[in-house]
Write a protein that holds these residues in place. Structure first.
Motif, PDB file in Angstrom:
ATOM      1  N   LYS A 402      61.962  66.493 -37.573  1.00 48.47           N
ATOM      2  CA  LYS A 402      63.215  66.566 -38.565  1.00 48.47           C
ATOM      3  C   LYS A 402      64.911  66.821 -36.940  1.00 48.47           C
ATOM      4  O   LYS A 402      65.343  66.596 -37.401  1.00 48.47           O
ATOM      5  CB  LYS A 402      63.186  67.059 -39.032  1.00 48.47           C
ATOM      6  CG  LYS A 402      62.189  67.143 -39.702  1.00 48.47           C
ATOM      7  CD  LYS A 402      62.557  68.213 -41.600  1.00 48.47           C
ATOM      8  CE  LYS A 402      61.375  67.074 -42.533  1.00 48.47           C
ATOM      9  NZ  LYS A 402      61.028  67.602 -43.639  1.00 48.47           N
ATOM     10  N   SER A 403      64.080  67.361 -35.543  1.00 48.68           N
ATOM     11  CA  SER A 403      65.565  67.595 -35.198  1.00 48.68           C
ATOM     12  C   SER A 403      65.248  67.912 -34.232  1.00 48.68           C
ATOM     13  O   SER A 403      63.579  67.591 -33.300  1.00 48.68           O
ATOM     14  CB  SER A 403      65.935  69.604 -35.537  1.00 48.68           C
ATOM     15  OG  SER A 403      66.247  69.615 -36.448  1.00 48.68           O
ATOM     16  N   GLU A 440      62.659  71.414 -38.210  1.00 50.34           N
ATOM     17  CA  GLU A 440      64.174  70.862 -38.232  1.00 50.34           C
ATOM     18  C   GLU A 440      64.818  72.074 -38.577  1.00 50.34           C
ATOM     19  O   GLU A 440      65.010  73.827 -38.558  1.00 50.34           O
ATOM     20  CB  GLU A 440      64.039  70.443 -39.631  1.00 50.34           C
ATOM     21  CG  GLU A 440      63.784  71.576 -41.189  1.00 50.34           C
ATOM     22  CD  GLU A 440      63.854  70.968 -41.729  1.00 50.34           C
ATOM     23  OE1 GLU A 440      65.155  70.065 -42.342  1.00 50.34           O
ATOM     24  OE2 GLU A 440      62.862  70.895 -43.114  1.00 50.34           O
ATOM     25  N   ASN A 441      66.199  71.861 -37.758  1.00 46.37           N
ATOM     26  CA  ASN A 441      66.920  73.230 -37.715  1.00 46.37           C
ATOM     27  C   ASN A 441      67.965  73.491 -39.462  1.00 46.37           C
ATOM     28  O   ASN A 441      68.334  71.902 -40.528  1.00 46.37           O
ATOM     29  CB  ASN A 441      68.229  72.260 -36.738  1.00 46.37           C
ATOM     30  CG  ASN A 441      67.665  73.278 -34.869  1.00 46.37           C
ATOM     31  OD1 ASN A 441      67.299  73.814 -35.229  1.00 46.37           O
ATOM     32  ND2 ASN A 441      68.352  71.848 -34.659  1.00 46.37           N
ATOM     33  N   ARG A 442      68.095  74.294 -40.085  1.00 41.81           N
ATOM     34  CA  ARG A 442      68.755  73.860 -41.340  1.00 41.81           C
ATOM     35  C   ARG A 442      69.948  75.840 -41.129  1.00 41.81           C
ATOM     36  O   ARG A 442      69.318  76.238 -41.309  1.00 41.81           O
ATOM     37  CB  ARG A 442      67.606  74.145 -41.790  1.00 41.81           C
ATOM     38  CG  ARG A 442      68.202  74.403 -43.464  1.00 41.81           C
ATOM     39  CD  ARG A 442      67.277  74.645 -44.470  1.00 41.81           C
ATOM     40  NE  ARG A 442      66.106  73.646 -44.852  1.00 41.81           N
ATOM     41  CZ  ARG A 442      65.261  73.003 -45.628  1.00 41.81           C
ATOM     42  NH1 ARG A 442      65.099  73.930 -46.025  1.00 41.81           N
ATOM     43  NH2 ARG A 442      63.911  72.831 -45.409  1.00 41.81           N
ATOM     44  N   ARG A 443      71.098  75.667 -41.069  1.00 45.01           N
ATOM     45  CA  ARG A 443      71.701  76.181 -41.138  1.00 45.01           C
ATOM     46  C   ARG A 443      71.673  77.425 -40.054  1.00 45.01           C
ATOM     47  O   ARG A 443      72.019  78.104 -41.274  1.00 45.01           O
ATOM     48  CB  ARG A 443      71.362  76.849 -42.944  1.00 45.01           C
ATOM     49  CG  ARG A 443      72.334  75.960 -43.966  1.00 45.01           C
ATOM     50  CD  ARG A 443      72.590  76.237 -45.165  1.00 45.01           C
ATOM     51  NE  ARG A 443      70.786  76.845 -45.651  1.00 45.01           N
ATOM     52  CZ  ARG A 443      69.973  76.104 -46.585  1.00 45.01           C
ATOM     53  NH1 ARG A 443      70.336  75.048 -47.047  1.00 45.01           N
ATOM     54  NH2 ARG A 443      69.591  77.010 -46.598  1.00 45.01           N
ATOM     55  N   ASP A 518      60.553  80.860 -40.978  1.00 45.52           N
ATOM     56  CA  ASP A 518      62.534  80.245 -40.102  1.00 45.52           C
ATOM     57  C   ASP A 518      62.418  81.620 -39.127  1.00 45.52           C
ATOM     58  O   ASP A 518      62.405  82.855 -39.242  1.00 45.52           O
ATOM     59  CB  ASP A 518      63.497  80.526 -41.294  1.00 45.52           C
ATOM     60  CG  ASP A 518      63.471  81.702 -42.309  1.00 45.52           C
ATOM     61  OD1 ASP A 518      64.687  82.741 -41.523  1.00 45.52           O
ATOM     62  OD2 ASP A 518      63.015  81.714 -42.926  1.00 45.52           O
TER      63      ASP A 518
END
Length: 525
Positions: A402-403, A440-443, A518
Protein backbone atom coordinates in the motif's frame (compact mmCIF):
# COMPACT_ATOMS: atom_id res chain seq x y z
CA UNK A 1 78.86 0.85 96.02
CA UNK A 2 78.53 -0.14 92.36
CA UNK A 3 76.31 -3.07 93.35
CA UNK A 4 73.93 -0.77 95.20
CA UNK A 5 73.83 1.64 92.25
CA UNK A 6 73.08 -1.21 89.85
CA UNK A 7 70.27 -2.49 92.11
CA UNK A 8 68.86 1.02 92.38
CA UNK A 9 68.97 1.45 88.61
CA UNK A 10 67.19 -1.90 88.09
CA UNK A 11 64.47 -0.96 90.59
CA UNK A 12 64.03 2.38 88.87
CA UNK A 13 63.67 0.68 85.48
CA UNK A 14 61.16 -1.77 86.94
CA UNK A 15 59.11 1.12 88.37
CA UNK A 16 59.22 2.90 85.00
CA UNK A 17 58.05 -0.23 83.17
CA UNK A 18 55.28 -0.78 85.72
CA UNK A 19 54.11 2.81 85.34
CA UNK A 20 54.22 2.45 81.56
CA UNK A 21 52.10 -0.73 81.67
CA UNK A 22 49.68 0.94 84.07
CA UNK A 23 49.39 3.92 81.74
CA UNK A 24 48.71 1.67 78.74
CA UNK A 25 46.07 -0.22 80.73
CA UNK A 26 44.35 3.02 81.72
CA UNK A 27 44.52 4.26 78.12
CA UNK A 28 43.01 1.01 76.82
CA UNK A 29 40.27 1.14 79.46
CA UNK A 30 39.38 4.72 78.54
CA UNK A 31 39.30 3.85 74.84
CA UNK A 32 37.04 0.87 75.49
CA UNK A 33 34.68 2.98 77.57
CA UNK A 34 34.75 5.80 75.02
CA UNK A 35 33.89 3.48 72.13
CA UNK A 36 31.44 1.36 74.12
CA UNK A 37 28.22 3.14 73.21
CA UNK A 38 26.68 6.51 72.50
CA UNK A 39 26.09 7.28 76.18
CA UNK A 40 29.71 6.98 77.24
CA UNK A 41 31.00 8.75 74.12
CA UNK A 42 28.80 11.82 74.58
CA UNK A 43 29.35 11.87 78.35
CA UNK A 44 33.10 11.40 78.11
CA UNK A 45 33.44 13.99 75.35
CA UNK A 46 31.35 16.62 77.12
CA UNK A 47 33.00 16.09 80.51
CA UNK A 48 36.51 16.11 79.03
CA UNK A 49 35.81 19.22 76.99
CA UNK A 50 34.31 20.99 79.99
CA UNK A 51 37.18 20.06 82.32
CA UNK A 52 39.80 21.24 79.84
CA UNK A 53 37.89 24.44 79.10
CA UNK A 54 37.27 25.03 82.82
CA UNK A 55 40.95 24.62 83.70
CA UNK A 56 41.97 26.95 80.89
CA UNK A 57 39.39 29.55 81.95
CA UNK A 58 40.42 29.24 85.60
CA UNK A 59 44.11 29.68 84.85
CA UNK A 60 43.45 32.52 82.42
CA UNK A 61 41.05 34.29 84.78
CA UNK A 62 43.53 33.92 87.70
CA UNK A 63 46.26 35.40 85.54
CA UNK A 64 44.06 38.25 84.34
CA UNK A 65 42.73 39.02 87.82
CA UNK A 66 46.21 38.94 89.24
CA UNK A 67 47.59 41.26 86.56
CA UNK A 68 44.68 43.67 86.85
CA UNK A 69 45.02 43.68 90.64
CA UNK A 70 48.77 44.25 90.39
CA UNK A 71 48.22 47.17 88.03
CA UNK A 72 45.61 48.67 90.33
CA UNK A 73 47.93 48.32 93.35
CA UNK A 74 50.81 49.94 91.48
CA UNK A 75 48.68 52.81 90.26
CA UNK A 76 47.27 53.33 93.73
CA UNK A 77 50.76 53.17 95.25
CA UNK A 78 51.96 55.78 92.78
CA UNK A 79 49.13 58.11 93.78
CA UNK A 80 49.93 57.53 97.46
CA UNK A 81 53.60 58.37 96.80
CA UNK A 82 52.57 61.69 95.31
CA UNK A 83 50.38 62.40 98.36
CA UNK A 84 53.27 61.56 100.67
CA UNK A 85 55.45 63.97 98.67
CA UNK A 86 52.83 66.68 99.10
CA UNK A 87 52.61 66.00 102.86
CA UNK A 88 56.39 66.12 103.25
CA UNK A 89 56.60 69.42 101.37
CA UNK A 90 54.44 70.92 104.08
CA UNK A 91 57.10 69.99 106.65
CA UNK A 92 59.49 72.87 105.91
CA UNK A 93 61.25 72.66 109.22
CA UNK A 94 62.59 69.11 108.65
CA UNK A 95 65.92 68.74 106.79
CA UNK A 96 64.93 65.60 104.83
CA UNK A 97 67.97 65.74 102.59
CA UNK A 98 70.53 65.47 105.41
CA UNK A 99 71.28 62.01 106.79
CA UNK A 100 70.21 61.65 110.38
CA UNK A 101 73.76 60.83 111.57
CA UNK A 102 75.08 64.13 110.15
CA UNK A 103 72.52 66.48 111.71
CA UNK A 104 72.88 68.50 114.86
CA UNK A 105 70.55 67.24 117.51
CA UNK A 106 70.10 64.27 115.18
CA UNK A 107 68.29 61.98 117.61
CA UNK A 108 65.46 64.42 118.22
CA UNK A 109 65.05 65.29 114.54
CA UNK A 110 65.33 61.69 113.43
CA UNK A 111 62.70 60.61 115.92
CA UNK A 112 60.35 63.41 114.85
CA UNK A 113 60.82 62.56 111.18
CA UNK A 114 60.32 58.87 111.82
CA UNK A 115 57.16 59.50 113.85
CA UNK A 116 55.75 61.61 111.04
CA UNK A 117 56.66 58.97 108.46
CA UNK A 118 55.08 56.29 110.66
CA UNK A 119 51.95 58.37 110.75
CA UNK A 120 51.90 58.61 106.96
CA UNK A 121 52.80 54.93 106.63
CA UNK A 122 49.83 54.02 108.82
CA UNK A 123 47.52 56.12 106.68
CA UNK A 124 48.71 54.70 103.35
CA UNK A 125 49.55 51.19 104.65
CA UNK A 126 53.06 51.31 103.17
CA UNK A 127 56.67 51.62 104.24
CA UNK A 128 58.04 55.10 103.40
CA UNK A 129 61.73 55.70 102.74
CA UNK A 130 63.45 59.00 101.87
CA UNK A 131 66.85 58.85 100.19
CA UNK A 132 69.27 61.15 98.45
CA UNK A 133 70.68 60.73 94.95
CA UNK A 134 73.68 58.82 96.26
CA UNK A 135 71.37 56.09 97.59
CA UNK A 136 71.72 56.87 101.28
CA UNK A 137 68.57 56.61 103.36
CA UNK A 138 67.87 59.95 105.10
CA UNK A 139 64.63 58.92 106.77
CA UNK A 140 62.33 55.91 106.97
CA UNK A 141 59.19 54.75 108.70
CA UNK A 142 60.80 51.43 109.62
CA UNK A 143 62.99 51.46 112.69
CA UNK A 144 65.14 48.55 111.66
CA UNK A 145 66.28 50.49 108.60
CA UNK A 146 67.68 53.42 110.64
CA UNK A 147 71.28 52.39 110.73
CA UNK A 148 74.20 54.51 109.49
CA UNK A 149 75.14 53.96 105.85
CA UNK A 150 71.87 52.29 104.83
CA UNK A 151 71.44 52.21 101.05
CA UNK A 152 68.51 51.57 98.76
CA UNK A 153 68.55 49.58 95.56
CA UNK A 154 70.48 51.36 92.82
CA UNK A 155 67.64 50.85 90.29
CA UNK A 156 65.49 53.46 92.04
CA UNK A 157 68.29 56.04 91.76
CA UNK A 158 68.60 55.30 88.03
CA UNK A 159 64.84 55.77 87.60
CA UNK A 160 64.92 59.19 89.28
CA UNK A 161 68.05 60.27 87.41
CA UNK A 162 66.17 59.70 84.17
CA UNK A 163 63.39 61.93 85.45
CA UNK A 164 60.88 59.08 85.48
CA UNK A 165 58.14 58.16 87.90
CA UNK A 166 57.79 54.39 88.03
CA UNK A 167 56.51 51.46 90.00
CA UNK A 168 58.19 48.08 90.33
CA UNK A 169 57.23 44.64 91.52
CA UNK A 170 59.45 42.05 93.18
CA UNK A 171 59.06 38.95 95.31
CA UNK A 172 59.97 38.64 98.96
CA UNK A 173 62.52 35.79 99.18
CA UNK A 174 61.35 34.87 102.67
CA UNK A 175 57.56 34.81 102.25
CA UNK A 176 57.22 34.62 98.48
CA UNK A 177 54.69 37.45 98.51
CA UNK A 178 54.85 40.22 95.89
CA UNK A 179 56.37 43.54 96.98
CA UNK A 180 55.22 46.68 95.19
CA UNK A 181 57.35 49.83 95.21
CA UNK A 182 56.84 53.36 93.83
CA UNK A 183 59.74 55.82 93.49
CA UNK A 184 58.99 59.55 92.97
CA UNK A 185 61.23 62.62 93.25
CA UNK A 186 60.80 64.62 96.41
CA UNK A 187 59.89 68.28 95.92
CA UNK A 188 58.00 70.31 93.38
CA UNK A 189 60.16 69.23 90.36
CA UNK A 190 61.14 72.85 89.62
CA UNK A 191 64.83 72.36 90.30
CA UNK A 192 67.26 69.51 90.30
CA UNK A 193 66.29 66.33 92.06
CA UNK A 194 68.10 65.93 95.39
CA UNK A 195 65.90 63.44 97.19
CA UNK A 196 63.50 60.68 96.35
CA UNK A 197 60.58 59.04 98.07
CA UNK A 198 60.13 55.28 98.01
CA UNK A 199 56.84 53.62 99.02
CA UNK A 200 56.80 49.85 99.52
CA UNK A 201 53.82 47.63 100.33
CA UNK A 202 52.97 43.94 100.50
CA UNK A 203 49.59 42.74 99.29
CA UNK A 204 48.97 40.07 101.85
CA UNK A 205 45.26 39.80 101.00
CA UNK A 206 45.80 39.18 97.30
CA UNK A 207 46.63 35.48 97.63
CA UNK A 208 43.68 35.00 99.95
CA UNK A 209 41.37 36.72 97.49
CA UNK A 210 42.71 34.62 94.62
CA UNK A 211 42.28 31.45 96.69
CA UNK A 212 38.67 32.35 97.43
CA UNK A 213 38.08 33.13 93.80
CA UNK A 214 39.48 29.74 92.74
CA UNK A 215 37.39 28.01 95.40
CA UNK A 216 34.18 29.64 94.23
CA UNK A 217 35.07 28.96 90.60
CA UNK A 218 35.76 25.33 91.45
CA UNK A 219 32.47 25.06 93.34
CA UNK A 220 30.60 26.62 90.42
CA UNK A 221 32.45 24.35 88.02
CA UNK A 222 31.33 21.27 89.95
CA UNK A 223 27.71 22.44 89.77
CA UNK A 224 28.03 23.12 86.04
CA UNK A 225 29.74 19.74 85.55
CA UNK A 226 26.84 17.99 87.27
CA UNK A 227 24.43 19.88 85.04
CA UNK A 228 26.47 18.92 81.96
CA UNK A 229 26.41 15.24 82.99
CA UNK A 230 22.62 15.35 83.33
CA UNK A 231 22.25 17.11 79.98
CA UNK A 232 24.67 14.66 78.32
CA UNK A 233 22.77 11.64 79.59
CA UNK A 234 19.48 13.13 78.44
CA UNK A 235 20.95 14.04 75.05
CA UNK A 236 22.41 10.54 74.63
CA UNK A 237 19.04 8.97 75.45
CA UNK A 238 17.29 11.46 73.15
CA UNK A 239 19.56 10.47 70.26
CA UNK A 240 19.98 6.76 70.96
CA UNK A 241 16.31 5.94 71.51
CA UNK A 242 15.26 6.45 67.85
CA UNK A 243 18.50 4.77 66.75
CA UNK A 244 17.58 1.75 68.86
CA UNK A 245 14.18 1.66 67.20
CA UNK A 246 15.83 1.84 63.78
CA UNK A 247 18.17 -0.97 64.87
CA UNK A 248 15.16 -3.08 65.77
CA UNK A 249 13.63 -2.33 62.36
CA UNK A 250 16.87 -3.36 60.64
CA UNK A 251 16.86 -6.59 62.65
CA UNK A 252 13.29 -7.24 61.53
CA UNK A 253 14.30 -6.55 57.93
CA UNK A 254 17.23 -8.98 58.24
CA UNK A 255 14.79 -11.64 59.47
CA UNK A 256 12.60 -11.03 56.43
CA UNK A 257 9.85 -9.10 58.22
CA UNK A 258 9.58 -5.85 56.28
CA UNK A 259 7.94 -3.66 58.92
CA UNK A 260 7.80 -0.03 57.83
CA UNK A 261 8.24 2.68 60.46
CA UNK A 262 5.66 5.45 60.07
CA UNK A 263 6.53 7.26 63.30
CA UNK A 264 8.15 10.68 62.99
CA UNK A 265 11.50 10.79 64.77
CA UNK A 266 12.64 13.81 66.82
CA UNK A 267 15.73 14.45 64.67
CA UNK A 268 15.80 15.29 60.99
CA UNK A 269 18.80 13.04 60.39
CA UNK A 270 17.00 10.12 62.03
CA UNK A 271 13.91 10.86 59.93
CA UNK A 272 16.02 10.79 56.77
CA UNK A 273 17.64 7.52 57.86
CA UNK A 274 14.26 6.06 58.73
CA UNK A 275 12.90 7.08 55.34
CA UNK A 276 15.83 5.43 53.59
CA UNK A 277 15.30 2.26 55.64
CA UNK A 278 11.64 2.27 54.67
CA UNK A 279 12.60 2.59 51.02
CA UNK A 280 15.11 -0.22 51.49
CA UNK A 281 12.46 -2.39 53.13
CA UNK A 282 10.03 -1.70 50.29
CA UNK A 283 12.70 -2.49 47.75
CA UNK A 284 13.71 -5.71 49.52
CA UNK A 285 10.07 -6.69 49.76
CA UNK A 286 9.66 -6.13 46.04
CA UNK A 287 12.84 -8.07 45.37
CA UNK A 288 11.66 -10.91 47.56
CA UNK A 289 8.25 -10.91 45.88
CA UNK A 290 9.87 -10.85 42.47
CA UNK A 291 12.29 -13.57 43.53
CA UNK A 292 9.41 -15.73 44.73
CA UNK A 293 7.55 -15.09 41.50
CA UNK A 294 10.64 -15.93 39.46
CA UNK A 295 11.20 -19.06 41.52
CA UNK A 296 7.61 -20.14 40.91
CA UNK A 297 8.02 -19.25 37.24
CA UNK A 298 11.25 -21.24 37.06
CA UNK A 299 9.62 -24.24 38.73
CA UNK A 300 6.68 -24.01 36.36
CA UNK A 301 9.06 -23.63 33.40
CA UNK A 302 11.01 -26.72 34.38
CA UNK A 303 7.78 -28.63 34.76
CA UNK A 304 6.60 -27.44 31.34
CA UNK A 305 9.92 -28.26 29.70
CA UNK A 306 9.89 -31.70 31.28
CA UNK A 307 6.36 -32.25 30.04
CA UNK A 308 7.15 -30.98 26.54
CA UNK A 309 10.23 -33.19 26.27
CA UNK A 310 8.73 -36.27 27.90
CA UNK A 311 6.03 -36.77 25.27
CA UNK A 312 8.29 -36.95 22.18
CA UNK A 313 11.03 -38.75 24.07
CA UNK A 314 8.56 -41.38 25.27
CA UNK A 315 7.39 -41.89 21.71
CA UNK A 316 10.95 -42.12 20.41
CA UNK A 317 11.90 -44.56 23.17
CA UNK A 318 8.90 -46.79 22.50
CA UNK A 319 9.48 -46.97 18.75
CA UNK A 320 13.24 -47.56 19.16
CA UNK A 321 12.64 -50.39 21.66
CA UNK A 322 10.08 -51.95 19.33
CA UNK A 323 12.54 -51.93 16.44
CA UNK A 324 15.49 -53.05 18.60
CA UNK A 325 13.57 -55.97 20.17
CA UNK A 326 12.37 -57.16 16.78
CA UNK A 327 8.71 -56.73 17.61
CA UNK A 328 8.10 -54.96 14.29
CA UNK A 329 9.19 -57.08 11.33
CA UNK A 330 7.25 -55.36 8.58
CA UNK A 331 9.48 -52.94 6.72
CA UNK A 332 6.59 -50.59 5.99
CA UNK A 333 5.76 -50.39 9.69
CA UNK A 334 9.42 -49.87 10.54
CA UNK A 335 9.52 -47.05 8.01
CA UNK A 336 6.56 -45.36 9.66
CA UNK A 337 8.24 -45.83 13.04
CA UNK A 338 11.45 -44.28 11.74
CA UNK A 339 9.50 -41.38 10.22
CA UNK A 340 7.84 -40.78 13.59
CA UNK A 341 11.21 -40.94 15.36
CA UNK A 342 12.62 -38.42 12.89
CA UNK A 343 9.62 -36.12 13.31
CA UNK A 344 9.82 -36.21 17.10
CA UNK A 345 13.58 -35.66 17.00
CA UNK A 346 13.09 -32.58 14.82
CA UNK A 347 10.42 -31.37 17.21
CA UNK A 348 12.80 -31.81 20.17
CA UNK A 349 15.58 -29.94 18.36
CA UNK A 350 13.18 -27.11 17.48
CA UNK A 351 11.96 -26.98 21.07
CA UNK A 352 15.53 -26.77 22.40
CA UNK A 353 16.39 -24.08 19.86
CA UNK A 354 13.32 -22.06 20.82
CA UNK A 355 14.17 -22.41 24.51
CA UNK A 356 17.71 -21.17 23.91
CA UNK A 357 16.44 -18.28 21.79
CA UNK A 358 13.86 -17.30 24.44
CA UNK A 359 16.47 -17.54 27.18
CA UNK A 360 18.79 -15.16 25.32
CA UNK A 361 15.94 -12.72 24.71
CA UNK A 362 14.82 -12.69 28.33
CA UNK A 363 18.36 -12.32 29.68
CA UNK A 364 19.13 -9.41 27.34
CA UNK A 365 22.05 -11.15 25.68
CA UNK A 366 20.66 -10.62 22.18
CA UNK A 367 22.22 -7.75 20.25
CA UNK A 368 20.01 -5.99 17.73
CA UNK A 369 21.37 -3.87 14.94
CA UNK A 370 19.41 -0.71 14.11
CA UNK A 371 19.81 -0.28 10.35
CA UNK A 372 17.39 1.02 7.74
CA UNK A 373 15.25 -1.81 6.30
CA UNK A 374 12.78 -1.74 3.43
CA UNK A 375 9.94 -3.76 4.93
CA UNK A 376 8.31 -4.18 1.47
CA UNK A 377 11.32 -5.98 0.03
CA UNK A 378 11.93 -8.01 3.20
CA UNK A 379 8.31 -9.17 3.37
CA UNK A 380 8.25 -10.10 -0.30
CA UNK A 381 11.42 -12.17 0.08
CA UNK A 382 10.10 -14.11 3.10
CA UNK A 383 6.72 -14.70 1.41
CA UNK A 384 8.44 -16.06 -1.70
CA UNK A 385 10.56 -18.48 0.36
CA UNK A 386 7.49 -19.71 2.28
CA UNK A 387 5.29 -20.36 -0.78
CA UNK A 388 6.38 -24.04 -1.18
CA UNK A 389 5.37 -24.73 2.43
CA UNK A 390 2.01 -23.03 1.91
CA UNK A 391 1.35 -24.94 -1.29
CA UNK A 392 1.35 -28.20 0.67
CA UNK A 393 -1.95 -27.16 2.28
CA UNK A 394 -3.25 -25.59 -0.94
CA UNK A 395 -2.79 -22.11 0.57
CA UNK A 396 -1.67 -19.02 -1.29
CA UNK A 397 0.37 -16.06 0.05
CA UNK A 398 -0.52 -12.61 -1.26
CA UNK A 399 1.59 -9.51 -0.57
CA UNK A 400 -0.16 -6.14 -0.82
CA UNK A 401 1.98 -3.03 -1.02
CA UNK A 402 0.00 0.00 0.00
CA UNK A 403 3.08 2.26 0.13
CA UNK A 404 6.00 2.56 -2.22
CA UNK A 405 8.55 2.70 0.58
CA UNK A 406 8.21 1.32 4.07
CA UNK A 407 11.55 2.06 5.76
CA UNK A 408 12.12 1.15 9.41
CA UNK A 409 15.13 0.84 11.70
CA UNK A 410 15.78 -2.72 12.80
CA UNK A 411 17.71 -5.94 12.49
CA UNK A 412 16.99 -7.62 9.14
CA UNK A 413 17.63 -11.14 10.49
CA UNK A 414 15.38 -10.65 13.54
CA UNK A 415 12.70 -8.99 11.41
CA UNK A 416 12.76 -11.87 8.95
CA UNK A 417 12.48 -14.35 11.83
CA UNK A 418 9.37 -12.55 13.11
CA UNK A 419 7.66 -12.60 9.70
CA UNK A 420 8.65 -16.23 9.09
CA UNK A 421 7.28 -17.42 12.45
CA UNK A 422 3.98 -15.64 11.92
CA UNK A 423 3.67 -17.08 8.40
CA UNK A 424 4.37 -20.59 9.75
CA UNK A 425 1.55 -20.20 12.27
CA UNK A 426 -0.77 -18.87 9.59
CA UNK A 427 0.06 -21.77 7.22
CA UNK A 428 -0.41 -24.25 10.08
CA UNK A 429 -3.87 -22.83 10.82
CA UNK A 430 -5.02 -22.49 7.18
CA UNK A 431 -5.98 -25.13 4.63
CA UNK A 432 -7.31 -24.39 1.14
CA UNK A 433 -7.23 -20.70 1.94
CA UNK A 434 -5.20 -17.54 1.52
CA UNK A 435 -2.74 -15.55 3.61
CA UNK A 436 -2.58 -11.81 2.96
CA UNK A 437 0.42 -9.69 3.95
CA UNK A 438 -0.02 -5.93 3.96
CA UNK A 439 2.62 -3.18 4.42
CA UNK A 440 1.65 0.50 4.61
CA UNK A 441 2.71 3.83 6.13
CA UNK A 442 0.23 5.23 8.62
CA UNK A 443 0.73 8.35 10.80
CA UNK A 444 4.51 8.06 11.08
CA UNK A 445 4.49 4.31 11.59
CA UNK A 446 4.92 1.35 9.26
CA UNK A 447 2.11 -1.16 9.76
CA UNK A 448 2.69 -4.84 8.90
CA UNK A 449 -0.35 -7.11 8.90
CA UNK A 450 -0.51 -10.89 8.35
CA UNK A 451 -4.05 -12.12 7.83
CA UNK A 452 -5.30 -15.66 7.26
CA UNK A 453 -8.75 -17.18 6.83
CA UNK A 454 -7.93 -20.29 8.81
CA UNK A 455 -9.49 -21.86 11.88
CA UNK A 456 -9.03 -18.80 14.11
CA UNK A 457 -8.47 -18.66 17.87
CA UNK A 458 -11.12 -19.20 20.50
CA UNK A 459 -11.91 -16.17 22.70
CA UNK A 460 -10.85 -18.06 25.84
CA UNK A 461 -7.48 -18.90 24.24
CA UNK A 462 -6.73 -15.44 22.86
CA UNK A 463 -5.40 -13.85 26.13
CA UNK A 464 -2.99 -16.77 26.64
CA UNK A 465 -1.30 -17.05 23.25
CA UNK A 466 1.69 -14.95 24.48
CA UNK A 467 2.40 -17.42 27.30
CA UNK A 468 5.14 -20.04 27.11
CA UNK A 469 4.11 -23.53 25.92
CA UNK A 470 0.53 -22.46 25.41
CA UNK A 471 -1.00 -23.99 22.29
CA UNK A 472 -4.51 -23.56 21.02
CA UNK A 473 -6.74 -26.45 20.04
CA UNK A 474 -7.57 -27.12 16.44
CA UNK A 475 -11.33 -26.81 16.50
CA UNK A 476 -11.63 -28.60 13.18
CA UNK A 477 -10.39 -31.95 14.44
CA UNK A 478 -10.22 -31.15 18.22
CA UNK A 479 -6.52 -31.85 18.57
CA UNK A 480 -3.54 -29.79 19.61
CA UNK A 481 -1.33 -28.72 16.77
CA UNK A 482 1.47 -31.22 16.69
CA UNK A 483 4.12 -29.12 15.04
CA UNK A 484 4.06 -26.15 17.41
CA UNK A 485 6.35 -25.76 20.44
CA UNK A 486 4.26 -23.13 22.19
CA UNK A 487 7.17 -20.69 22.20
CA UNK A 488 6.94 -19.12 18.76
CA UNK A 489 4.61 -16.24 19.61
CA UNK A 490 6.50 -15.51 22.84
CA UNK A 491 9.72 -15.17 20.84
CA UNK A 492 7.97 -13.06 18.18
CA UNK A 493 6.60 -10.60 20.73
CA UNK A 494 9.95 -10.16 22.46
CA UNK A 495 11.75 -9.63 19.15
CA UNK A 496 9.21 -7.02 18.09
CA UNK A 497 9.53 -5.18 21.38
CA UNK A 498 13.31 -5.43 21.20
CA UNK A 499 13.21 -3.49 17.92
CA UNK A 500 10.87 -0.78 19.24
CA UNK A 501 7.65 -2.17 17.79
CA UNK A 502 4.26 -3.32 19.04
CA UNK A 503 2.27 -6.41 18.13
CA UNK A 504 -1.44 -7.11 18.46
CA UNK A 505 -3.82 -9.84 17.32
CA UNK A 506 -7.44 -10.00 16.25
CA UNK A 507 -9.14 -13.35 15.68
CA UNK A 508 -12.56 -14.92 15.21
CA UNK A 509 -13.10 -18.61 15.60
CA UNK A 510 -13.69 -20.21 12.19
CA UNK A 511 -12.98 -16.98 10.25
CA UNK A 512 -9.26 -16.42 10.69
CA UNK A 513 -6.60 -14.45 12.54
CA UNK A 514 -4.83 -11.15 11.83
CA UNK A 515 -1.56 -10.04 13.46
CA UNK A 516 -0.77 -6.32 13.38
CA UNK A 517 2.80 -5.10 13.91
CA UNK A 518 3.79 -1.45 13.79
CA UNK A 519 7.29 0.06 13.81
CA UNK A 520 8.34 3.73 13.85
CA UNK A 521 8.94 4.85 10.27
CA UNK A 522 12.46 5.84 9.27
CA UNK A 523 12.55 8.97 7.13
CA UNK A 524 15.68 9.36 5.06
CA UNK A 525 17.04 12.90 4.80
Amino acid sequence: MNIYLEKGRQKLQWVIRALHRFGLRIKRLLQEQFNKNLYTRILFTNVTAFVIAFLVVMLFSSFVVKQVTYDQIQQELLREAKRVNFALLQQTDSPWSVPFDQRSNSQVQAQAQQDFLKYLAGIFDAKITIFDMTGKITATSAEQEMVPGSQIDNKYIQILQKGLISTTRSVDPDTGQPIFAAAVPMGNNKGSITNGILLETKSSNLDLALSKMRFYMLLGGMVILLFIIIISVYLAMYISRPISRLTANVAEISRGSYVLSDRDQPLDEINVLGGQLNKLAERLQKIQTESSRMEEERTRLFAEISHELRTPLTAVQGFVEAIRDGIVQDEAVQGRYLDTIHTQTVHICRLVDDLLELSRLESGNVTVERLPIDLNALTQGVATSMEPVANRTNTSILVRRKSEKAMVLGDADRMEQVIRNLLKNAIRATENGAIRIGVENRRGNVLLSIEDNGIGIAPEDLPHIWERFYRTKNQRDNRIQENGSGLGLVIVKKMVQLQGGNIDVVSQLGKGTTFHIDFPAFEQK
